[in-house]
Design an enzyme around this catalytic site. Structure first.
Site, PDB file in Angstrom:
ATOM      1  N   ASP A 178      54.170  49.722 173.949  1.00 55.72           N
ATOM      2  CA  ASP A 178      53.964  48.947 175.171  1.00 55.72           C
ATOM      3  C   ASP A 178      53.604  49.937 176.286  1.00 55.72           C
ATOM      4  O   ASP A 178      54.425  50.793 176.640  1.00 55.72           O
ATOM      5  CB  ASP A 178      55.272  48.195 175.492  1.00 55.72           C
ATOM      6  CG  ASP A 178      55.135  47.332 176.736  1.00 55.72           C
ATOM      7  OD1 ASP A 178      54.180  47.540 177.513  1.00 55.72           O
ATOM      8  OD2 ASP A 178      55.992  46.453 176.930  1.00 55.72           O
ATOM      9  N   CYS A 211      37.267  43.345 181.605  1.00 55.16           N
ATOM     10  CA  CYS A 211      36.074  42.591 181.232  1.00 55.16           C
ATOM     11  C   CYS A 211      36.051  41.327 182.084  1.00 55.16           C
ATOM     12  O   CYS A 211      35.857  40.226 181.577  1.00 55.16           O
ATOM     13  CB  CYS A 211      36.102  42.267 179.748  1.00 55.16           C
ATOM     14  SG  CYS A 211      34.562  41.535 179.272  1.00 55.16           S
ATOM     15  N   ASP A 266      42.161  49.795 179.714  1.00 59.93           N
ATOM     16  CA  ASP A 266      41.223  48.665 179.622  1.00 59.93           C
ATOM     17  C   ASP A 266      42.121  47.434 179.449  1.00 59.93           C
ATOM     18  O   ASP A 266      42.387  47.010 178.336  1.00 59.93           O
ATOM     19  CB  ASP A 266      40.322  48.906 178.410  1.00 59.93           C
ATOM     20  CG  ASP A 266      39.250  47.855 178.251  1.00 59.93           C
ATOM     21  OD1 ASP A 266      38.977  47.114 179.208  1.00 59.93           O
ATOM     22  OD2 ASP A 266      38.681  47.777 177.139  1.00 59.93           O
ATOM     23  N   CYS A 269      45.358  50.860 176.097  1.00 57.52           N
ATOM     24  CA  CYS A 269      45.224  49.453 175.662  1.00 57.52           C
ATOM     25  C   CYS A 269      44.083  49.425 174.660  1.00 57.52           C
ATOM     26  O   CYS A 269      43.004  48.926 174.946  1.00 57.52           O
ATOM     27  CB  CYS A 269      44.866  48.548 176.839  1.00 57.52           C
ATOM     28  SG  CYS A 269      46.204  48.230 177.970  1.00 57.52           S
ATOM     29  N   ALA A 270      44.311  49.978 173.483  1.00 62.63           N
ATOM     30  CA  ALA A 270      43.177  50.378 172.641  1.00 62.63           C
ATOM     31  C   ALA A 270      42.605  49.274 171.758  1.00 62.63           C
ATOM     32  O   ALA A 270      41.455  49.348 171.340  1.00 62.63           O
ATOM     33  CB  ALA A 270      43.577  51.568 171.782  1.00 62.63           C
ATOM     34  N   GLY A 271      43.416  48.252 171.444  1.00 62.00           N
ATOM     35  CA  GLY A 271      42.949  47.265 170.463  1.00 62.00           C
ATOM     36  C   GLY A 271      41.794  46.422 170.980  1.00 62.00           C
ATOM     37  O   GLY A 271      41.798  46.082 172.164  1.00 62.00           O
ATOM     38  N   GLU A 277      48.393  50.792 171.388  1.00 58.11           N
ATOM     39  CA  GLU A 277      48.152  49.347 171.488  1.00 58.11           C
ATOM     40  C   GLU A 277      49.477  48.629 171.229  1.00 58.11           C
ATOM     41  O   GLU A 277      50.247  49.016 170.371  1.00 58.11           O
ATOM     42  CB  GLU A 277      47.078  48.958 170.457  1.00 58.11           C
ATOM     43  CG  GLU A 277      47.004  47.503 170.072  1.00 58.11           C
ATOM     44  CD  GLU A 277      46.662  46.553 171.224  1.00 58.11           C
ATOM     45  OE1 GLU A 277      45.750  46.852 172.008  1.00 58.11           O
ATOM     46  OE2 GLU A 277      47.345  45.500 171.331  1.00 58.11           O
ATOM     47  N   GLY A 309      37.145  49.443 170.081  1.00 61.08           N
ATOM     48  CA  GLY A 309      35.746  49.775 170.364  1.00 61.08           C
ATOM     49  C   GLY A 309      35.628  51.005 171.258  1.00 61.08           C
ATOM     50  O   GLY A 309      34.956  51.983 170.908  1.00 61.08           O
ATOM     51  N   LYS A 310      36.309  50.964 172.408  1.00 62.22           N
ATOM     52  CA  LYS A 310      36.180  52.101 173.327  1.00 62.22           C
ATOM     53  C   LYS A 310      36.919  53.312 172.775  1.00 62.22           C
ATOM     54  O   LYS A 310      36.493  54.446 172.966  1.00 62.22           O
ATOM     55  CB  LYS A 310      36.695  51.734 174.720  1.00 62.22           C
ATOM     56  CG  LYS A 310      35.827  50.680 175.379  1.00 62.22           C
ATOM     57  CD  LYS A 310      36.257  50.391 176.790  1.00 62.22           C
ATOM     58  CE  LYS A 310      35.645  49.086 177.278  1.00 62.22           C
ATOM     59  NZ  LYS A 310      36.164  47.881 176.600  1.00 62.22           N
TER      60      LYS A 310
END
Ligand SMILES: C[S@@+](CC[C@H](N)C(=O)[O-])C[C@H]1O[C@@H](n2cnc3c(N)ncnc32)[C@H](O)[C@@H]1O
Length: 458
Positions: free
Chosen positions: A320, A390, A337, A269-271, A294, A274-275
């Site tokens: 997906d 988060c 994430d 879930c890269a977008g 993403e 940052g990570k």
């Protein structure tokens, strides 16, 4: 300047706009039109952010000063009243100036009749200070602790309740947390591993404009007035803006002990990246490669931008994560994430606490479980998955992990064991009983990031 603040509040209210997106163009326009300097911009920003953050408290105070239910007061009138209440109760602007400027604003944007109403209400508010008002309008703590905290610290009651469930403990801790949500967060930079260092960032900032991170060796905290755009490494993409909690999560996954191969890493879930940028840098130092995936194409493009120039191999794809194009058991380390309510970053988005609804969690629940299941399938036996949010809401953190491991909801249980994440955040205090980690704004100065580390056992 107050008209500008009013326009921003209206946009947030009417169009569901985000204050941090609405404000910059309004400030730019005001500067271009002249007679508007950096101090005016700082004050307008403070008025908008402060009014939005403290909206719950101001609503309760305004409600005590009008003779009809708040929902019958027109929203633009309420915005002028809240802006006025903020100036009266939480700034150093003298009372007479706050009232007269608010009445003048009301005259311009609402007309003479409603300006009189605004004048009468604000004069009542001006009679007492914030503490006196809060004592008057909030129910006593002993009678209704959650409602008391909701009014005093300006959070919806359901969020107070959820944060308290996750934090545990008594009154002092939850009060500190809620107050930390009302503070403007520091801006933290990350020196992307292998491309820049914290020393380089500190060296390129004016003296006293930056401090080393509290926990992450890659972090630099900007002190009041420090501008990310002033740092060359940021302009070149070798560094970026990233909360220290996010850095800790990426580092913990990268440093989790692993036997056997350690060459293929996935961020599912890269977008916006940052990570992924941090993981790609750490992977490069170990001779590993990162696949950053993403679902949203426009966010995948942001990942591309964050990773461009990474010293080691990586690939960015749009996919997906619940129907992944990769096969099972192929990765050594996987980060998920997942999309979440964002209740851990309320201090960053002043309006978000008023927009979120408890029902939102039900929307995220199946997606979070599906993404974690796929992450566990994607990793080889012995490999490690980091599940991050988060949000500290238990329904998005430990409950999701427990459900997936136990196969609740009609799914097959997945054989994996917890890895204690706490030793992977060396030096960070107050990490609880483990094995998962919950960071907190009031304890760590970070967003309330959650991390569970799981090792695939069969
Ligand atoms: C919390 S954000 C990730 C933040 C990111 N790791 C970072 O540090 O910049 C969650 C991301 O997951 C993406 N997403 C949502 N549903 C997804 C799915 N089914 N598969 C993959 N990504 C998804 C969202 O578009 C969003 O970009």
């Amino acid at each position: 300047m107050r008209i500008l603040a009013f326009e921003a509040l209206r946009a947030v209210d009417e169009r569901d706009a985000y204050a941090n997106l609405v404000l910059p163009p309004l400030l730019r326009k005001a500067r271009e039109e002249g007679d508007f300097d950096a101090r005016d911009a700082a004050l307008a920003t403070e008025l908008v952010y402060g009014t939005l953050r403290r909206q719950g408290t101001y609503d309760a105070i305004v409600a005590a000063c009008v003779d009809r239910p708040l929902r019958e007061v027109d929203p633009p009138v309420l915005d002028v009243l809240s802006l006025g209440a903020h100036q009266l109760l939480a700034t150093r602007i003298p009372s007479h100036a706050a009232v007269s400027a608010s009445v003048e604003l009301a005259r311009v944007v609402l007309g003479d009749g409603r300006a009189k109403f605004v004048n009468a209400v604000l004069r009542k508010i001006a009679r007492d200070d914030l503490d006196t008002w809060v004592e008057r309008v909030a129910p006593p703590y002993d009678k209704d602790a959650e409602e008391h905290l909701a009014v005093v610290h300006s959070h919806p009651r359901w969020i107070v309740s959820a944060l308290w469930d996750a934090l545990g403990g008594g009154r002092a801790g939850i009060e500190d947390l809620l107050e930390a949500d009302n503070e403007r967060p520091e801006v933290t930079l990350v020196a992307r591993p292998g491309r820049s260092t914290a020393d380089e960032l500190l060296g390129s900032l004016e003296e006293d404009a930056g401090l080393p991170g509290r926990w992450s060796p890659h972090a630099v905290r900007l002190v009041e007035g420090g501008e990310p755009g002033a740092v060359e490494a940021v302009r070149e993409g070798r560094a970026g803006v990233q909360d220290e909690g996010s850095q800790l999560v990426a580092m913990a996954l990268a440093n989790a002990p692993l036997e056997g191969s350690d060459t293929r890493w996935l961020d599912g879930c890269a977008g916006p990246g940052g990570k992924a940028a941090m993981l790609a840098g750490l992977a490069a130092q170990r001779g590993a490669s990162l696949l950053a995936s993403e679902k949203q194409p426009h966010r995948a493009r942001l990942v591309e931008r964050a990773l461009a120039g990474n010293p080691g191999p990586y690939q960015v794809i749009t996919a997906d994560g619940t129907r992944p194009p990769w096969g099972p058991g192929v990765f050594d380390r996987v980060l998920m994430d997942v999309p979440c309510s964002g209740l851990g970053a309320l201090r960053r988005r002043p309006e978000s606490r008023w927009r979120r609804r408890p029902e939102d969690l039900e929307g995220f629940a199946p997606l979070q479980r599906a993404l974690l299941r796929e992450a566990l399938k994607a990793v080889r036996v012995g490999g490690v998955v980091g599940y991050a949010t988060c949000s500290p809401h238990l329904a998005e953190t430990r409950v999701v992990v427990d459900d997936v491991l136990r196969g609740r909801g009609g799914n097959t249980p997945i054989e994996a064991e917890w890895v204690d994440a706490r030793p992977l955040m060396p030096g960070v205090p107050a990490l609880g009983d483990g094995p998962d980690v919950q960071l907190w704004p009031h304890l760590h100065g970070t967003d309330a990031m959650y991390l569970a580390l799981l090792r695939r056992t069969a």
